[in-house]
Design a protein around this motif. Structure first.
Motif, PDB file in Angstrom:
ATOM      1  N   VAL A   1      44.046  79.667  37.561  1.00  0.00           N
ATOM      2  CA  VAL A   1      43.269  80.875  37.313  1.00  0.00           C
ATOM      3  C   VAL A   1      44.061  82.065  37.857  1.00  0.00           C
ATOM      4  O   VAL A   1      44.467  82.050  39.018  1.00  0.00           O
ATOM      5  N   PRO A   2      44.314  83.090  37.034  1.00  0.00           N
ATOM      6  CA  PRO A   2      45.068  84.248  37.514  1.00  0.00           C
ATOM      7  C   PRO A   2      44.286  85.032  38.561  1.00  0.00           C
ATOM      8  O   PRO A   2      43.061  85.106  38.500  1.00  0.00           O
ATOM      9  N   THR A   3      45.001  85.600  39.508  1.00  0.00           N
ATOM     10  CA  THR A   3      44.395  86.466  40.523  1.00  0.00           C
ATOM     11  C   THR A   3      45.218  87.747  40.619  1.00  0.00           C
ATOM     12  O   THR A   3      46.415  87.751  40.286  1.00  0.00           O
ATOM     13  N   THR A   4      44.604  88.815  41.069  1.00  0.00           N
ATOM     14  CA  THR A   4      45.321  90.085  41.186  1.00  0.00           C
ATOM     15  C   THR A   4      46.475  89.949  42.175  1.00  0.00           C
ATOM     16  O   THR A   4      46.378  89.245  43.173  1.00  0.00           O
ATOM     17  N   GLY A   5      47.563  90.615  41.831  1.00  0.00           N
ATOM     18  CA  GLY A   5      48.740  90.601  42.687  1.00  0.00           C
ATOM     19  C   GLY A   5      49.696  89.452  42.438  1.00  0.00           C
ATOM     20  O   GLY A   5      50.738  89.367  43.082  1.00  0.00           O
ATOM     21  N   THR A   6      49.366  88.559  41.516  1.00  0.00           N
ATOM     22  CA  THR A   6      50.250  87.434  41.223  1.00  0.00           C
ATOM     23  C   THR A   6      50.908  87.649  39.867  1.00  0.00           C
ATOM     24  O   THR A   6      50.455  88.447  39.051  1.00  0.00           O
ATOM     25  N   TYR A   7      51.981  86.907  39.639  1.00  0.00           N
ATOM     26  CA  TYR A   7      52.629  86.941  38.340  1.00  0.00           C
ATOM     27  C   TYR A   7      51.947  85.942  37.406  1.00  0.00           C
ATOM     28  O   TYR A   7      51.464  84.900  37.839  1.00  0.00           O
ATOM     29  N   ALA A   8      51.941  86.296  36.125  1.00  0.00           N
ATOM     30  CA  ALA A   8      51.388  85.416  35.099  1.00  0.00           C
ATOM     31  C   ALA A   8      52.214  85.603  33.841  1.00  0.00           C
ATOM     32  O   ALA A   8      52.813  86.659  33.624  1.00  0.00           O
ATOM     33  N   VAL A   9      52.245  84.581  33.003  1.00  0.00           N
ATOM     34  CA  VAL A   9      52.952  84.646  31.729  1.00  0.00           C
ATOM     35  C   VAL A   9      51.920  84.740  30.614  1.00  0.00           C
ATOM     36  O   VAL A   9      51.003  83.919  30.527  1.00  0.00           O
ATOM     37  N   ASP A  10      52.074  85.760  29.785  1.00  0.00           N
ATOM     38  CA  ASP A  10      51.229  85.963  28.609  1.00  0.00           C
ATOM     39  C   ASP A  10      51.756  85.031  27.520  1.00  0.00           C
ATOM     40  O   ASP A  10      52.848  85.240  26.987  1.00  0.00           O
ATOM     41  N   THR A  11      51.014  83.990  27.210  1.00  0.00           N
ATOM     42  CA  THR A  11      51.486  82.991  26.239  1.00  0.00           C
ATOM     43  C   THR A  11      51.490  83.516  24.808  1.00  0.00           C
ATOM     44  O   THR A  11      52.119  82.917  23.939  1.00  0.00           O
ATOM     45  N   THR A  12      50.812  84.637  24.552  1.00  0.00           N
ATOM     46  CA  THR A  12      50.820  85.187  23.197  1.00  0.00           C
ATOM     47  C   THR A  12      52.111  85.938  22.905  1.00  0.00           C
ATOM     48  O   THR A  12      52.490  86.077  21.752  1.00  0.00           O
ATOM     49  N   SER A  13      52.795  86.425  23.959  1.00  0.00           N
ATOM     50  CA  SER A  13      54.024  87.191  23.764  1.00  0.00           C
ATOM     51  C   SER A  13      55.221  86.625  24.525  1.00  0.00           C
ATOM     52  O   SER A  13      56.344  87.019  24.252  1.00  0.00           O
ATOM     53  N   GLY A  14      54.960  85.762  25.510  1.00  0.00           N
ATOM     54  CA  GLY A  14      56.034  85.228  26.343  1.00  0.00           C
ATOM     55  C   GLY A  14      56.435  86.148  27.481  1.00  0.00           C
ATOM     56  O   GLY A  14      57.346  85.841  28.239  1.00  0.00           O
ATOM     57  N   ARG A  15      55.742  87.272  27.613  1.00  0.00           N
ATOM     58  CA  ARG A  15      56.076  88.245  28.663  1.00  0.00           C
ATOM     59  C   ARG A  15      55.486  87.820  30.004  1.00  0.00           C
ATOM     60  O   ARG A  15      54.397  87.258  30.064  1.00  0.00           O
ATOM     61  N   ILE A  16      56.208  88.158  31.074  1.00  0.00           N
ATOM     62  CA  ILE A  16      55.695  87.937  32.411  1.00  0.00           C
ATOM     63  C   ILE A  16      55.244  89.289  32.965  1.00  0.00           C
ATOM     64  O   ILE A  16      55.835  90.332  32.659  1.00  0.00           O
ATOM     65  N   GLY A  17      54.181  89.264  33.749  1.00  0.00           N
ATOM     66  CA  GLY A  17      53.689  90.497  34.349  1.00  0.00           C
ATOM     67  C   GLY A  17      52.931  90.208  35.614  1.00  0.00           C
ATOM     68  O   GLY A  17      52.558  89.067  35.896  1.00  0.00           O
ATOM     69  N   GLU A  18      52.720  91.263  36.374  1.00  0.00           N
ATOM     70  CA  GLU A  18      51.897  91.164  37.583  1.00  0.00           C
ATOM     71  C   GLU A  18      50.461  91.483  37.194  1.00  0.00           C
ATOM     72  O   GLU A  18      50.205  92.496  36.539  1.00  0.00           O
ATOM     73  N   VAL A  19      49.552  90.622  37.582  1.00  0.00           N
ATOM     74  CA  VAL A  19      48.138  90.849  37.291  1.00  0.00           C
ATOM     75  C   VAL A  19      47.650  91.990  38.176  1.00  0.00           C
ATOM     76  O   VAL A  19      47.689  91.898  39.396  1.00  0.00           O
ATOM     77  N   ARG A  20      47.220  93.077  37.563  1.00  0.00           N
ATOM     78  CA  ARG A  20      46.738  94.240  38.307  1.00  0.00           C
ATOM     79  C   ARG A  20      45.226  94.229  38.474  1.00  0.00           C
ATOM     80  O   ARG A  20      44.711  94.664  39.494  1.00  0.00           O
ATOM     81  N   LYS A  21      44.533  93.780  37.424  1.00  0.00           N
ATOM     82  CA  LYS A  21      43.074  93.696  37.541  1.00  0.00           C
ATOM     83  C   LYS A  21      42.537  92.714  36.516  1.00  0.00           C
ATOM     84  O   LYS A  21      43.162  92.426  35.502  1.00  0.00           O
ATOM     85  N   LEU A  22      41.382  92.208  36.830  1.00  0.00           N
ATOM     86  CA  LEU A  22      40.624  91.330  35.939  1.00  0.00           C
ATOM     87  C   LEU A  22      39.289  92.025  35.725  1.00  0.00           C
ATOM     88  O   LEU A  22      38.570  92.298  36.684  1.00  0.00           O
ATOM     89  N   PHE A  23      38.976  92.344  34.467  1.00  0.00           N
ATOM     90  CA  PHE A  23      37.792  93.149  34.203  1.00  0.00           C
ATOM     91  C   PHE A  23      37.242  92.829  32.830  1.00  0.00           C
ATOM     92  O   PHE A  23      37.967  92.872  31.836  1.00  0.00           O
TER      93      PHE A  23
END
Length: 72
Positions: A6-28
């Motif tokens: 489960v993604p949490t704010t402040g962690t890295y995650a990979v967007d499987t729809t685009s393959g991009r990696i990013g830092e999770v800033r918020k869940l809303f």
């Protein structure tokens, strides 16, 4: 059965729809908002479309966010 990540704010995650990696800033409201390592435009994705990055992806993201020529 494997644990579900489960993604949490402040962690890295990979967007499987685009393959991009990013830092999770918020869940809303059913969306996760990510920012590319080192900055850039935020994008939204369904949290179900995220996965945990592997070690190599995390190291790559950390290289993009650390200043060059830091203290030794």
């Amino acid at each position: 059965m494997a644990d579900h990540w489960v993604p949490t704010t402040g962690t890295y995650a990979v967007d499987t729809t685009s393959g991009r990696i990013g830092e999770v800033r918020k869940l809303f409201e059913g969306s996760a908002y990510l920012v590319p390592p080192g900055g850039g435009a935020e994008w939204a994705v369904n949290p179900a479309d995220l996965r945990s990055p592997n070690d190599a992806e995390v190291r790559k993201a950390q290289v993009w966010t650390r200043p060059v020529g830091g203290r030794r």
